[in-house]
Write an enzyme that holds these catalytic residues in place. Structure first.
Site, mmCIF file in Angstrom:
data_model
loop_
_atom_site.group_PDB
_atom_site.id
_atom_site.type_symbol
_atom_site.label_atom_id
_atom_site.label_comp_id
_atom_site.label_asym_id
_atom_site.label_seq_id
_atom_site.Cartn_x
_atom_site.Cartn_y
_atom_site.Cartn_z
ATOM 1 N N LYS A 167 22.384 -116.678 -22.702
ATOM 2 C CA LYS A 167 22.592 -117.598 -21.511
ATOM 3 C C LYS A 167 21.766 -119.135 -21.772
ATOM 4 O O LYS A 167 22.512 -119.828 -21.831
ATOM 5 C CB LYS A 167 21.767 -117.122 -20.290
ATOM 6 C CG LYS A 167 21.736 -118.136 -18.979
ATOM 7 C CD LYS A 167 20.756 -117.564 -17.818
ATOM 8 C CE LYS A 167 20.302 -118.750 -16.860
ATOM 9 N NZ LYS A 167 19.189 -119.443 -17.454
ATOM 10 N N ASN A 168 20.611 -118.978 -22.181
ATOM 11 C CA ASN A 168 19.868 -120.357 -22.339
ATOM 12 C C ASN A 168 20.398 -121.114 -23.538
ATOM 13 O O ASN A 168 19.951 -122.417 -23.658
ATOM 14 C CB ASN A 168 18.303 -120.052 -22.098
ATOM 15 C CG ASN A 168 17.993 -119.621 -20.699
ATOM 16 O OD1 ASN A 168 18.715 -119.876 -19.758
ATOM 17 N ND2 ASN A 168 16.498 -118.964 -20.760
ATOM 18 N N ARG A 187 20.619 -125.247 -13.178
ATOM 19 C CA ARG A 187 19.715 -126.102 -13.737
ATOM 20 C C ARG A 187 20.099 -126.652 -14.777
ATOM 21 O O ARG A 187 20.204 -128.040 -15.383
ATOM 22 C CB ARG A 187 18.729 -125.120 -14.273
ATOM 23 C CG ARG A 187 17.264 -125.809 -14.690
ATOM 24 C CD ARG A 187 16.427 -126.394 -13.669
ATOM 25 N NE ARG A 187 15.594 -127.374 -14.137
ATOM 26 C CZ ARG A 187 15.082 -128.077 -13.148
ATOM 27 N NH1 ARG A 187 15.434 -127.955 -11.936
ATOM 28 N NH2 ARG A 187 14.111 -128.860 -13.680
ATOM 29 N N CYS A 215 16.833 -121.491 -10.299
ATOM 30 C CA CYS A 215 15.929 -120.874 -9.530
ATOM 31 C C CYS A 215 14.639 -121.420 -9.080
ATOM 32 O O CYS A 215 14.179 -122.236 -9.747
ATOM 33 C CB CYS A 215 15.523 -119.625 -10.555
ATOM 34 S SG CYS A 215 16.781 -118.399 -11.128
ATOM 35 N N ARG A 254 9.607 -127.647 -11.247
ATOM 36 C CA ARG A 254 10.703 -127.956 -12.167
ATOM 37 C C ARG A 254 10.702 -129.540 -12.449
ATOM 38 O O ARG A 254 12.109 -129.957 -12.249
ATOM 39 C CB ARG A 254 11.851 -127.341 -12.084
ATOM 40 C CG ARG A 254 11.617 -125.808 -11.724
ATOM 41 C CD ARG A 254 12.920 -125.026 -11.823
ATOM 42 N NE ARG A 254 13.279 -124.682 -13.352
ATOM 43 C CZ ARG A 254 13.878 -123.820 -13.781
ATOM 44 N NH1 ARG A 254 14.835 -123.022 -12.837
ATOM 45 N NH2 ARG A 254 14.473 -123.607 -14.901
ATOM 46 N N ASP A 300 10.234 -135.406 -15.759
ATOM 47 C CA ASP A 300 9.886 -136.472 -16.111
ATOM 48 C C ASP A 300 9.733 -136.444 -17.752
ATOM 49 O O ASP A 300 9.916 -137.606 -18.021
ATOM 50 C CB ASP A 300 8.410 -136.581 -15.705
ATOM 51 C CG ASP A 300 7.467 -135.227 -16.056
ATOM 52 O OD1 ASP A 300 7.875 -134.133 -15.631
ATOM 53 O OD2 ASP A 300 6.467 -135.471 -16.626
ATOM 54 N N ASP A 339 10.593 -115.402 -19.251
ATOM 55 C CA ASP A 339 11.604 -114.855 -18.810
ATOM 56 C C ASP A 339 11.471 -113.474 -18.639
ATOM 57 O O ASP A 339 12.383 -112.566 -17.914
ATOM 58 C CB ASP A 339 12.749 -115.317 -19.190
ATOM 59 C CG ASP A 339 12.984 -116.924 -19.110
ATOM 60 O OD1 ASP A 339 12.460 -117.547 -18.364
ATOM 61 O OD2 ASP A 339 13.620 -117.479 -20.154
ATOM 62 N N ARG A 343 24.188 -114.733 -12.360
ATOM 63 C CA ARG A 343 24.250 -116.211 -12.974
ATOM 64 C C ARG A 343 23.629 -115.878 -14.457
ATOM 65 O O ARG A 343 23.911 -116.833 -15.489
ATOM 66 C CB ARG A 343 22.844 -117.026 -12.211
ATOM 67 C CG ARG A 343 23.453 -117.492 -11.061
ATOM 68 C CD ARG A 343 22.592 -118.887 -10.378
ATOM 69 N NE ARG A 343 21.953 -119.327 -11.726
ATOM 70 C CZ ARG A 343 20.498 -119.746 -11.911
ATOM 71 N NH1 ARG A 343 19.676 -119.233 -11.222
ATOM 72 N NH2 ARG A 343 20.140 -120.048 -13.087
HETATM 73 N N1 EPU Z 1 8.076 -129.390 -17.294
HETATM 74 C C1 EPU Z 1 7.786 -130.677 -16.845
HETATM 75 N N2 EPU Z 1 8.427 -131.740 -17.027
HETATM 76 C C2 EPU Z 1 9.591 -131.728 -17.501
HETATM 77 C C3 EPU Z 1 9.966 -130.593 -18.049
HETATM 78 C C4 EPU Z 1 9.401 -129.287 -18.014
HETATM 79 O O1 EPU Z 1 6.515 -130.738 -15.904
HETATM 80 O O2 EPU Z 1 10.322 -132.719 -17.689
HETATM 81 C C5 EPU Z 1 7.337 -128.071 -16.991
HETATM 82 C C6 EPU Z 1 8.030 -127.148 -16.345
HETATM 83 O O3 EPU Z 1 7.681 -127.380 -14.644
HETATM 84 C C7 EPU Z 1 7.402 -125.924 -16.747
HETATM 85 C C8 EPU Z 1 7.278 -126.139 -18.205
HETATM 86 O O4 EPU Z 1 7.295 -127.759 -18.282
HETATM 87 O O5 EPU Z 1 6.197 -125.752 -16.111
HETATM 88 C C9 EPU Z 1 8.401 -125.543 -19.065
HETATM 89 O O6 EPU Z 1 9.631 -125.945 -18.814
HETATM 90 P P1 EPU Z 1 10.614 -125.998 -19.809
HETATM 91 O O7 EPU Z 1 11.350 -127.534 -19.762
HETATM 92 O O8 EPU Z 1 10.266 -125.307 -21.119
HETATM 93 O O9 EPU Z 1 11.601 -125.137 -19.177
HETATM 94 P P2 EPU Z 1 13.293 -125.417 -18.951
HETATM 95 O O10 EPU Z 1 13.985 -125.967 -20.008
HETATM 96 O O11 EPU Z 1 13.500 -125.938 -17.483
HETATM 97 C C10 EPU Z 1 14.194 -123.123 -20.003
HETATM 98 C C11 EPU Z 1 14.656 -122.128 -19.355
HETATM 99 C C12 EPU Z 1 14.037 -121.070 -18.539
HETATM 100 C C13 EPU Z 1 12.834 -120.570 -19.363
HETATM 101 C C14 EPU Z 1 12.086 -121.969 -19.650
HETATM 102 C C15 EPU Z 1 10.886 -121.656 -20.675
HETATM 103 C C16 EPU Z 1 17.209 -122.654 -19.420
HETATM 104 C C17 EPU Z 1 18.175 -123.240 -18.602
HETATM 105 N N3 EPU Z 1 16.039 -122.434 -18.694
HETATM 106 O O12 EPU Z 1 13.924 -123.808 -18.670
HETATM 107 O O13 EPU Z 1 14.700 -120.066 -18.198
HETATM 108 O O14 EPU Z 1 11.821 -120.093 -18.476
HETATM 109 O O15 EPU Z 1 12.908 -122.626 -20.619
HETATM 110 O O16 EPU Z 1 11.232 -120.594 -21.870
HETATM 111 O O17 EPU Z 1 17.133 -122.787 -20.688
HETATM 112 C C18 EPU Z 1 15.426 -118.094 -17.046
HETATM 113 O O18 EPU Z 1 16.336 -117.804 -17.831
HETATM 114 O O19 EPU Z 1 15.117 -117.321 -16.037
HETATM 115 C C19 EPU Z 1 14.695 -119.428 -16.925
HETATM 116 C C20 EPU Z 1 14.002 -119.624 -16.169
#
Ligand code: EPU
Length: 417
Positions: free
Chosen positions: A22-23, A92, A116, A121, A124, A304, A396
Site C-alpha cells: 500500500k505505502n 493521506r 488515519c 500529522r 512542515d 504500522d 483502505r
Molecule cells: N512529521 C512531521 N512533519 C512532517 C512529516 C512528518 O512532524 O512534515 C512527523 C509525523 O507527525 C510523524 C513522523 O514525522 O510523527 C513520521 O512521519 P512520516 O512522514 O514518516 O510518515 P508518513 O509519510 O505520513 C508513512 C506511512 C505510514 C507510516 C509512516 C512511518 C504512507 C501513506 N503512510 O506515513 O503508514 O506509519 O510512514 O513509517 O506511506 C499505515 O500504513 O498505517 C501508516 C500510517
C-alpha cells in the site's frame, strides 16, 4: 457502512498470498504524472486508497486503465492542477500530488490531506523542502498553493526521517535544475521501489534506501514501468495471525529482509517460525514468552505493525512493554481489545500488557487502519462472535482481507449495513 463478522478461535491453515505494498503503491500512482506518456504499474493492491488516487488522476485528465492488478496511466493530456478538498481529504497520500505536480507543472492547488487519525500529522518538513527548491507556498484556510518559476536543486536536511517528505521531495526535484541532496532521508523499503520507478522514466537518482539521496535533475521523463514491492505490513499482520491461531500457515510473496525486525521478535518470543527465500511458515505455540517492543524508523520495528503485534502480546505468558515513538495516537484499538478480555494499560505512547488473556467476541469499532487489523486478529483468536464496525478503515489498506482469510479457514464475512 460495512461491518465485519468473525466467528473466532478456529485453527487456520494454508497459504496467504501477499499483494503489492500500500505505502509504495500510493506514491507510485501519483509519481506517474511526472512522466510524459504511458506508464505501467504491476502488482497494484486492490484497496480503496488505490481507487481514491485513480479518481484524482481522472480529475487531472489522465487516462487510467486498470486490468486486474496492472495499472496503465497515460499523462499526455494532463491539464488540471487543482485537487478539490473532497478528493484531497479522502486519504493521506493525496499529498504526493504536491511534489509530483509541482515538479511537473510548477503549480498545484491542493487541500490538507486526510488519512488515519493516529497523530497530528503535520507536513512542515515537506513544505520546507519545497521552499528550499525554490517554490513559493501560500496557505489559504485548508488550501495549499505551491508555485515556482523554476525549481533549483539544493541540499535539503530533513529534521526527521519522514517517509512522505523524502518521497515528495524526490518528486519535486527529479525535474529541477541541477543536483539535489536529501540528507537524513527515510530508508523505508518503499522509497527504493519509488526511486526505481522514477529511474525507469529516465530520472537520475542515487542512494535511495540510504539516508542520503542524490538527485540530478533531468529535462523530461518518459513513461515508466515498475512492479510494486510486496507489502511488508500486510505480511507482518498475517504472520502475527499465524502465531496466534495458525497451523503451518504459509505467508507467500514476501521479502524476508523487510520484516526482520518482526521475525526476530517472534523468534525471541519462542514462536514456531520458518523463514524461507520468499515465504514464512508459522504455527501457534503454547508458552509464548513476553517481550518489550519500541517502534522505530526502518529498519527498526515498524510502527504500522505495532497494533497487530499488541494482540500477540495479550497471548504471551507474562508482562510485555510496548513503546510507540512515531505517532502520538496509536492506541485507539486498546479499549476494544480490553473489552474483548485483554489486560492492557496505556500511558501516553506506551503500554503494558499482562498475558495470557482469554479473548472473547464483542462488538467493537475500527478506529484506524492498523488498529482495525488488530481487531480482526483479536476476533479470529477470540471465542465466539466479534462484530467490527467501520471496516472501511481496514479496506483502505488490506486487499481482499475477508477472502484471503476465508482461504485459510477463517469464518469471516463483510456485510453492508
Ligand atoms: N512529521 C512531521 N512533519 C512532517 C512529516 C512528518 O512532524 O512534515 C512527523 C509525523 O507527525 C510523524 C513522523 O514525522 O510523527 C513520521 O512521519 P512520516 O512522514 O514518516 O510518515 P508518513 O509519510 O505520513 C508513512 C506511512 C505510514 C507510516 C509512516 C512511518 C504512507 C501513506 N503512510 O506515513 O503508514 O506509519 O510512514 O513509517 O506511506 C499505515 O500504513 O498505517 C501508516 C500510517
Amino acid at each position: 457502512m460495512k461491518q465485519m463478522i468473525i466467528n473466532g478461535n478456529h485453527e487456520l491453515t494454508g497459504n496467504i498470498l501477499i499483494g503489492g505494498a500500500k505505502n509504495s503503491a500510493v506514491a507510485l500512482i501519483p509519481a506517474s504524472i511526472l512522466a510524459n506518456g504511458k506508464s505501467i504499474i504491476k502488482q497494484v493492491p486492490n484497496i480503496s486508497d488505490r481507487d481514491a488516487l485513480i479518481d484524482i488522476l481522472n480529475i487531472l485528465n489522465c487516462e487510467v486503465k486498470l486490468n486486474a492488478d496492472e495499472l496503465e496511466i497515460d499523462t499526455v493530456n494532463l491539464k488540471n492542477t487543482l485537487i478539490d478538498e473532497a478528493h484531497s481529504k479522502k486519504l493521506r497520500a493525496s499529498y504526493y500530488f504536491m511534489g509530483a505536480l509541482l515538479g511537473k507543472e510548477k503549480y498545484v492547488e491542493i487541500f490538507i490531506p486526510g488519512g488515519c487519525n493516529i497523530g497530528a500529522r503535520p507536513i512542515d518538513i515537506h513544505i520546507d523542502g519545497f521552499k528550499a527548491l525554490g517554490a513559493e507556498v501560500k496557505i489559504e484556510g485548508n488550501k495549499y498553493i505551491l508555485k515556482a518559476d523554476k525549481l533549483i536543486g539544493t541540499d535539503i536536511y530533513l529534521r526527521f526521517q519522514s517517509v512522505g517528505a523524502t518521497i515528495n521531495l524526490m518528486f519535486a526535484s527529479v525535474l529541477a535544475e541541477g543536483k539535489t541532496v536529501i540528507h537524513n532521508a527515510a530508508k523505508e523499503a518503499e522509497i527504493e521501489n519509488i526511486a526505481d520507478y522514477l529511474i525507469s522514466m529516465g530520472a537520475n537518482i542515487e542512494g535511495a534506501g540510504t539516508d542520503e539521496i542524490t538527485i540530478y535533475g533531468v529535462n523530461k521523463l518518459e513513461g515508466g514501468k515498475i512492479t510494486v514491492l510486496p507489502d511488508r505490513i500486510e505480511a507482518g499482520t498475517y504472520i502475527i495471525l499465524g502465531a496466534l491461531v495458525g497451523k503451518n500457515m504459509c505467508i507467500k510473496n514476501i521479502i524476508p529482509k523487510h520484516i526482520e525486525a518482526l521475525t526476530n521478535k517472534l523468534k525471541d518470543m519462542g514462536s514456531n517460525i520458518k523463514i524461507a527465500k520468499d515465504y514464512v511458515m508459522i504455527s501457534k505455540v503454547d508458552n509464548l514468552k513476553p517481550t518489550n517492543i519500541k517502534t522505530l524508523v526502518y529498519p527498526g520495528f515498524p510502527t504500522d505493525i505495532g497494533q497487530p503485534m499488541s494482540v500477540l502480546l495479550t497471548q504471551a505468558n507474562g508482562t510485555s512493554l510496548f513503546e510507540e515513538t512515531i505517532w502520538e495516537n496509536r492506541m485507539g484499538h486498546v479499549p476494544s481489545l480490553n473489552k474483548m478480555g485483554a489486560n492492557i494499560k496505556v500511558k501516553g505512547m506506551t503500554s503494558m500488557t499482562i498475558g495470557p488473556s482469554k479473548l472473547h467476541g464483542e462488538e467493537v469499532v475500527a478506529t484506524d487502519l492498523r488498529g482495525g487489523a488488530a481487531l480482526v486478529l483479536a476476533g479470529l483468536t477470540a471465542e465466539g462472535t466479534t462484530i467490527i464496525n467501520d471496516v472501511e478503515h481496514i479496506l483502505r489498506g488490506y486487499e481482499n482481507i475477508d477472502e484471503k482469510l476465508r482461504n485459510v479457514g477463517a469464518k469471516i464475512e463483510i456485510k453492508e449495513i
